[in-house]
Design an enzyme around this catalytic site. Structure first.
Site, short mmCIF file in Angstrom:
data_model
loop_
_atom_site.label_atom_id
_atom_site.label_comp_id
_atom_site.label_asym_id
_atom_site.label_seq_id
_atom_site.Cartn_x
_atom_site.Cartn_y
_atom_site.Cartn_z
N HIS A 215 -9.61 10.70 1.53
CA HIS A 215 -9.36 10.45 2.96
C HIS A 215 -10.59 10.00 3.75
O HIS A 215 -10.48 9.68 4.94
CB HIS A 215 -8.79 11.70 3.63
C1 UD1 Z 1 -10.70 14.79 9.78
C2 UD1 Z 1 -12.18 15.16 9.86
C3 UD1 Z 1 -12.75 15.25 8.47
C4 UD1 Z 1 -11.95 16.18 7.60
C5 UD1 Z 1 -10.49 15.81 7.63
C6 UD1 Z 1 -9.68 16.84 6.89
C7 UD1 Z 1 -13.55 14.39 11.74
C8 UD1 Z 1 -14.53 13.36 12.20
N1 UD1 Z 1 -12.94 14.13 10.59
O1 UD1 Z 1 -10.62 13.50 9.19
O2 UD1 Z 1 -14.09 15.72 8.55
O3 UD1 Z 1 -12.45 16.10 6.29
O4 UD1 Z 1 -10.03 15.75 8.98
O5 UD1 Z 1 -8.48 16.33 6.43
O6 UD1 Z 1 -13.33 15.37 12.42
N2 UD1 Z 1 -3.14 11.54 11.08
C9 UD1 Z 1 -1.78 11.72 11.09
N3 UD1 Z 1 -1.32 13.00 11.19
C10 UD1 Z 1 -2.13 14.09 11.29
C11 UD1 Z 1 -3.51 13.88 11.29
C12 UD1 Z 1 -4.01 12.60 11.18
O7 UD1 Z 1 -1.03 10.77 11.00
O8 UD1 Z 1 -1.62 15.23 11.37
C13 UD1 Z 1 -3.66 10.16 10.92
C14 UD1 Z 1 -3.80 9.42 12.25
O9 UD1 Z 1 -3.56 8.07 12.00
C15 UD1 Z 1 -5.27 9.61 12.55
C16 UD1 Z 1 -5.90 9.54 11.16
O10 UD1 Z 1 -4.95 10.20 10.32
O11 UD1 Z 1 -5.76 8.60 13.39
C17 UD1 Z 1 -7.24 10.20 11.05
O12 UD1 Z 1 -7.16 11.57 11.53
P1 UD1 Z 1 -8.49 12.28 12.11
O13 UD1 Z 1 -8.20 13.68 12.38
O14 UD1 Z 1 -9.10 11.47 13.19
O15 UD1 Z 1 -9.49 12.14 10.88
P2 UD1 Z 1 -9.31 12.62 9.38
O16 UD1 Z 1 -9.52 11.44 8.51
O17 UD1 Z 1 -8.08 13.41 9.23
N1 UDP Z 2 -5.42 20.51 0.38
C1 UDP Z 2 -4.10 20.93 0.49
N2 UDP Z 2 -3.10 20.02 0.28
C2 UDP Z 2 -3.36 18.71 -0.04
C3 UDP Z 2 -4.71 18.29 -0.14
C4 UDP Z 2 -5.72 19.21 0.09
O1 UDP Z 2 -3.84 22.11 0.76
O2 UDP Z 2 -2.41 17.94 -0.19
C5 UDP Z 2 -6.49 21.48 0.67
C6 UDP Z 2 -7.56 21.61 -0.38
O3 UDP Z 2 -7.18 22.56 -1.36
C7 UDP Z 2 -8.74 22.06 0.44
C8 UDP Z 2 -8.53 21.38 1.79
O4 UDP Z 2 -7.15 21.01 1.82
O5 UDP Z 2 -8.68 23.46 0.68
C9 UDP Z 2 -9.40 20.18 1.89
O6 UDP Z 2 -9.02 19.45 3.02
P1 UDP Z 2 -9.48 17.96 3.24
O7 UDP Z 2 -9.79 17.32 1.95
O8 UDP Z 2 -8.44 17.34 4.11
O9 UDP Z 2 -10.77 18.13 4.16
P2 UDP Z 2 -12.32 18.36 3.83
O10 UDP Z 2 -12.44 19.58 3.01
O11 UDP Z 2 -12.79 17.13 3.13
O12 UDP Z 2 -12.94 18.47 5.17
#
Ligand code: UD1
Ligand code: UDP
Length: 389
Positions: A215
């Site tokens: 992601h």
């Molecule tokens: C965010 C965090 C990242 C973390 C990740 C966990 C920041 C800068 N980034 O990244 O550090 O590793 O969460 O997963 O805080 N979206 C949906 N539904 C949701 C959430 C997101 O559709 O419930 C889509 C939207 O298009 C959104 C995009 O995902 O614009 C990115 O979501 P965002 O929370 O901005 O960043 P992440 O890539 O999820």
């Molecule tokens: N995870 C989950 N379901 C999924 C993918 C990840 O429960 O489909 C969990 C994973 O085990 C870990 C956390 O989500 O505990 C990691 O989240 P993510 O990779 O979104 O964020 P990051 O850790 O990179 O900030």
């Protein structure tokens, strides 16, 4: 430990606000929230808003719904997310002033939570403090630097992260090495995966497979980067199970790369017990996730980290993870790690992230800080957690 804060004693309410916004924060703070019990006031910034990224984790981890969910943040750009959340949290903290604010990790929710609290003079406890990738192009690295400057207590998961903070000039009495709460979160989900039939995933191949989750902006924002990762996954030579993060799903559509998913088992984001269920059965994990780098050390699974850099060198140094940079051949690295793991199994290698007591230790630190805020006296060594892992 002796900590002085900017908190004003007469304004403490006796609650501890836990600010979170994304999937990994819910997973990693569940234990802290449970340890705090009725003292915890959970504030969700709404950064993640799909049920598959947020609600399902509250239910599965046995948490009550958040006390407060902010709006106008999820799906917006980075600056808007942080600015809106600071304004909304400032209002929320003024309405119901907590004695302490806890934030976790490196997301926009962390930056906003720490800033809103600090500007109101409320002490901030940062969980998972002191991680550094050295890559300032990562939004998370900037969020880590912001909270590193503002936090009153830094709960570092390892000695490496403590040393990063000390090098930046944070005074040693503000840093506590607690381990990472991911250890107890993973252990709890291993147990849930063992006992709850609903955790099992039906579509899993009946042969060795790769579990992948991707992601990061560095792997999704440009077409060539996402193509490289998806083509690399397809070339490993094993079936690939890919629970798809919504950011990545949107990027696949935007870049017209849907055909590259055809050979993969694509799932919606799964619950934590299901993810752990998959990871324990996978021959190999491929991820750019932060939390998964830590979980693999508890699960004893080999992991290819698809990133330019990592803020979690402990997992690499212990032999669980291998960093694969953009110029490297992902599929070759994956096959190499599989072969090395066959020769040197990971089962007996200890996790560098602690013993599963981090949540309790962090809750004790926050409660000690709350008592101190009430009397405005410094916390003394031994009132919170010990200062070593
Ligand atoms: C965010 C965090 C990242 C973390 C990740 C966990 C920041 C800068 N980034 O990244 O550090 O590793 O969460 O997963 O805080 N979206 C949906 N539904 C949701 C959430 C997101 O559709 O419930 C889509 C939207 O298009 C959104 C995009 O995902 O614009 C990115 O979501 P965002 O929370 O901005 O960043 P992440 O890539 O999820
Ligand atoms: N995870 C989950 N379901 C999924 C993918 C990840 O429960 O489909 C969990 C994973 O085990 C870990 C956390 O989500 O505990 C990691 O989240 P993510 O990779 O979104 O964020 P990051 O850790 O990179 O900030």
């Amino acid at each position: 430990m002796t900590i002085t804060t900017q908190a004003r004693p007469s304004e403490a309410t006796g609650s501890i606000a836990v600010v979170l916004g994304t999937r990994p924060e819910i997973i990693k703070l569940a234990g802290v929230i449970q340890e705090l019990g009725p003292r915890a006031r959970v504030i969700h910034t709404g950064q993640h808003y799909d049920d598959s990224m947020s609600g399902q984790f509250f239910r599965q981890l046995g948490l009550a719904a958040p006390h407060c969910v902010l709006t106008g943040i999820g799906g917006f750009d980075r600056g808007s997310q942080i600015a809106t959340a600071i304004a909304a949290l400032t209002e929320e903290f003024q309405r119901s002033r907590p004695s302490v604010v806890i934030v976790q990790g490196d997301t926009n929710a962390v930056s906003a939570g720490a800033q809103a609290a600090n500007y109101l003079g409320i002490p901030v406890v940062h969980v998972e403090a002191g991680l550094r990738s050295g890559d300032r192009a990562m939004p998370e690295e900037l969020n880590r630097l912001v909270v590193g400057a503002l936090a009153d207590v830094h709960c570092a998961p390892t000695n490496t992260s403590r040393d990063n903070l000390l090098r930046e000039g944070v005074s040693p009495e503000r840093v506590i090495v607690t381990g990472n709460t991911v250890v107890e979160a993973t252990l709890a989900s291993i147990e849930a995966a063992r006992t709850d039939p609903a955790a099992a995933i039906e579509d899993v191949p009946d042969q060795p497979f790769v579990l992948a989750t991707i992601h990061r902006p560095e792997n999704t924002d440009s077409e060539p980067a996402l193509r490289r990762v998806l083509e690399g996954l397809s070339s490993i030579g094993l079936p690939v199970v890919l629970p798809l993060h919504p950011r990545t799903a949107a990027a696949v559509d935007r870049h017209g790369l849907g055909a590259l998913l055809d050979g993969l088992v694509v799932l919606p984001p799964v619950g934590h017990a299901s993810f752990i269920w998959l990871a324990t059965r996978a021959a190999l994990v491929v991820a750019d996730s932060g939390g998964v780098q830590e979980e693999c050390t508890v699960l004893k699974r080999p992991l290819v980290v698809v990133r330019r850099s990592t803020e979690r060198p402990e997992a690499v140094d212990a032999g669980f993870a291998r960093l694969v940079r953009p110029a490297d051949d992902l599929a070759a690295a994956a096959r190499g790690l599989l072969e090395d793991t066959r020769r040197h199994p990971l089962a007996e290698v200890p996790s560098p992230y602690g013993d599963g007591t981090a949540s309790r230790r962090i809750a004790e630190v926050a409660l000690a800080l709350m008592r101190q805020t009430a009397t405005n006296r410094p916390i003394r060594q031994g009132e919170g957690a010990e200062s070593s892992a």
